[in-house]
Design a protein around this motif. Structure first.
Motif, mmCIF file in Angstrom:
data_model
loop_
_atom_site.group_PDB
_atom_site.id
_atom_site.type_symbol
_atom_site.label_atom_id
_atom_site.label_comp_id
_atom_site.label_asym_id
_atom_site.label_seq_id
_atom_site.Cartn_x
_atom_site.Cartn_y
_atom_site.Cartn_z
ATOM 1 N N ILE A 1 0.867 -1.184 0.000
ATOM 2 C CA ILE A 1 0.000 0.000 0.000
ATOM 3 C C ILE A 1 0.904 1.234 0.000
ATOM 4 O O ILE A 1 2.089 1.141 0.346
ATOM 5 N N SER A 2 0.366 2.380 -0.360
ATOM 6 C CA SER A 2 1.155 3.621 -0.302
ATOM 7 C C SER A 2 0.240 4.834 -0.166
ATOM 8 O O SER A 2 -0.975 4.743 -0.330
ATOM 9 N N ASP A 3 0.889 5.944 0.118
ATOM 10 C CA ASP A 3 0.265 7.276 0.056
ATOM 11 C C ASP A 3 -0.850 7.520 1.057
ATOM 12 O O ASP A 3 -1.845 8.161 0.738
ATOM 13 N N HIS A 4 -0.667 7.074 2.280
ATOM 14 C CA HIS A 4 -1.661 7.383 3.308
ATOM 15 C C HIS A 4 -1.725 8.882 3.613
ATOM 16 O O HIS A 4 -2.787 9.410 3.871
ATOM 17 N N HIS B 1 3.936 0.376 -7.418
ATOM 18 C CA HIS B 1 4.293 1.753 -7.060
ATOM 19 C C HIS B 1 3.094 2.475 -6.461
ATOM 20 O O HIS B 1 1.975 1.978 -6.447
ATOM 21 N N GLY B 2 3.350 3.683 -6.013
ATOM 22 C CA GLY B 2 2.318 4.590 -5.550
ATOM 23 C C GLY B 2 2.503 5.918 -6.243
ATOM 24 O O GLY B 2 2.728 5.987 -7.440
ATOM 25 N N HIS B 3 2.409 6.992 -5.466
ATOM 26 C CA HIS B 3 2.728 8.365 -5.864
ATOM 27 C C HIS B 3 1.670 9.054 -6.714
ATOM 28 O O HIS B 3 1.423 10.240 -6.523
ATOM 29 N N ILE B 4 1.039 8.355 -7.638
ATOM 30 C CA ILE B 4 0.145 9.040 -8.571
ATOM 31 C C ILE B 4 -1.321 8.945 -8.143
ATOM 32 O O ILE B 4 -2.222 9.296 -8.904
ATOM 33 N N HIS B 5 -1.548 8.480 -6.927
ATOM 34 C CA HIS B 5 -2.858 8.486 -6.277
ATOM 35 C C HIS B 5 -3.963 7.929 -7.174
ATOM 36 O O HIS B 5 -3.980 6.743 -7.454
ATOM 37 N N GLY B 6 -4.904 8.762 -7.610
ATOM 38 C CA GLY B 6 -6.066 8.301 -8.358
ATOM 39 C C GLY B 6 -5.802 8.021 -9.827
ATOM 40 O O GLY B 6 -6.684 7.549 -10.533
ATOM 41 N N GLN B 7 -4.598 8.296 -10.308
ATOM 42 C CA GLN B 7 -4.275 8.048 -11.715
ATOM 43 C C GLN B 7 -3.749 6.627 -11.887
ATOM 44 O O GLN B 7 -3.397 5.971 -10.926
ATOM 45 N N SER C 1 -1.552 3.031 -4.498
ATOM 46 C CA SER C 1 -1.972 4.210 -3.738
ATOM 47 C C SER C 1 -3.307 3.895 -3.069
ATOM 48 O O SER C 1 -4.138 3.178 -3.638
ATOM 49 N N VAL C 2 -3.518 4.452 -1.879
ATOM 50 C CA VAL C 2 -4.735 4.143 -1.118
ATOM 51 C C VAL C 2 -6.008 4.412 -1.919
ATOM 52 O O VAL C 2 -6.994 3.691 -1.775
ATOM 53 N N GLU C 3 -5.991 5.418 -2.784
ATOM 54 C CA GLU C 3 -7.185 5.744 -3.576
ATOM 55 C C GLU C 3 -7.559 4.611 -4.535
ATOM 56 O O GLU C 3 -8.714 4.457 -4.900
ATOM 57 N N GLN C 4 -6.579 3.827 -4.965
ATOM 58 C CA GLN C 4 -6.830 2.715 -5.884
ATOM 59 C C GLN C 4 -7.388 1.486 -5.162
ATOM 60 O O GLN C 4 -7.949 0.600 -5.787
ATOM 61 N N LEU C 5 -7.172 1.412 -3.845
ATOM 62 C CA LEU C 5 -7.433 0.180 -3.094
ATOM 63 C C LEU C 5 -8.485 0.344 -2.006
ATOM 64 O O LEU C 5 -8.533 -0.472 -1.082
ATOM 65 N N ASP C 6 -9.288 1.376 -2.080
ATOM 66 C CA ASP C 6 -10.262 1.653 -1.029
ATOM 67 C C ASP C 6 -9.571 1.686 0.344
ATOM 68 O O ASP C 6 -10.100 1.180 1.326
#
Length: 170
Positions: A7-10, A128-134, A145-150
């Protein structure tokens, strides 16, 4: 048997991320509580979690409090927002391991905060993470990124099964 999660980007404590990424939380306290609960709903004490960066904007004491509430053996791969603090700061905050650089996991999974350049001939999947919802196009990338994984860590098996082609015929 222990499970490995990613997971990433909390962005714990980052008030503006709620608006930047349209997160469904009224404030940072609600966001923290929800993200801790979602982590602990799947991760057990004996599991391992690779956090791929941008963990917390809080001071060390408040970051320690959050890390201590999260189940599992926690490995941080530092993200762009983590680099203002030394590796030792993150270890003191409660991470079991901290890397300033990308890692290769299971000889195939290239773990990094930012997406790395991957062409079709490279024998890796970039988690990876970093790009959040993209999302990056192509089977070489998996955004955790957390936005991708609920806001819930994803298991190694879930990632593997989503990218490894099953050649078995029915």
């Amino acid at each position: 048997m222990p499970t490995t999660y990613f997971i990433s980007d909390h962005h714990f404590g980052h008030k503006n991320i709620i608006d930047f990424e349209n997160r469904p939380f009224a404030d940072v306290d609600e966001m923290s509580e929800a993200m801790i609960a979602k982590w602990n709903a799947v991760v057990r004490k004996e599991d391992k979690v690779f956090h791929l960066g941008d963990f917390s904007f809080l001071n060390k004491e408040r970051t320690q409090s959050i890390v201590s509430q999260l189940n599992g053996y926690k490995i941080l791969i530092m993200g762009n927002h983590d680099r203002g603090r030394a590796r030792t700061w993150w270890l003191d905050a409660g991470f079991d391991e901290v890397s300033e650089y990308p890692l290769i996991y299971m000889n195939f999974f290239f773990l990094s905060h930012e997406p790395m350049y991957m062409n079709k001939q490279m024998p890796y999947l970039n988690v990876h993470g970093h790009i959040h919802g993209q999302k990056y196009e192509g089977r070489q990338y998996y955004n955790v990124s957390v936005e991708q994984l609920d806001y819930t860590p994803v298991s190694f098996e879930q990632i593997r099964d989503s990218v490894v082609v099953d050649e078995e015929q029915a």
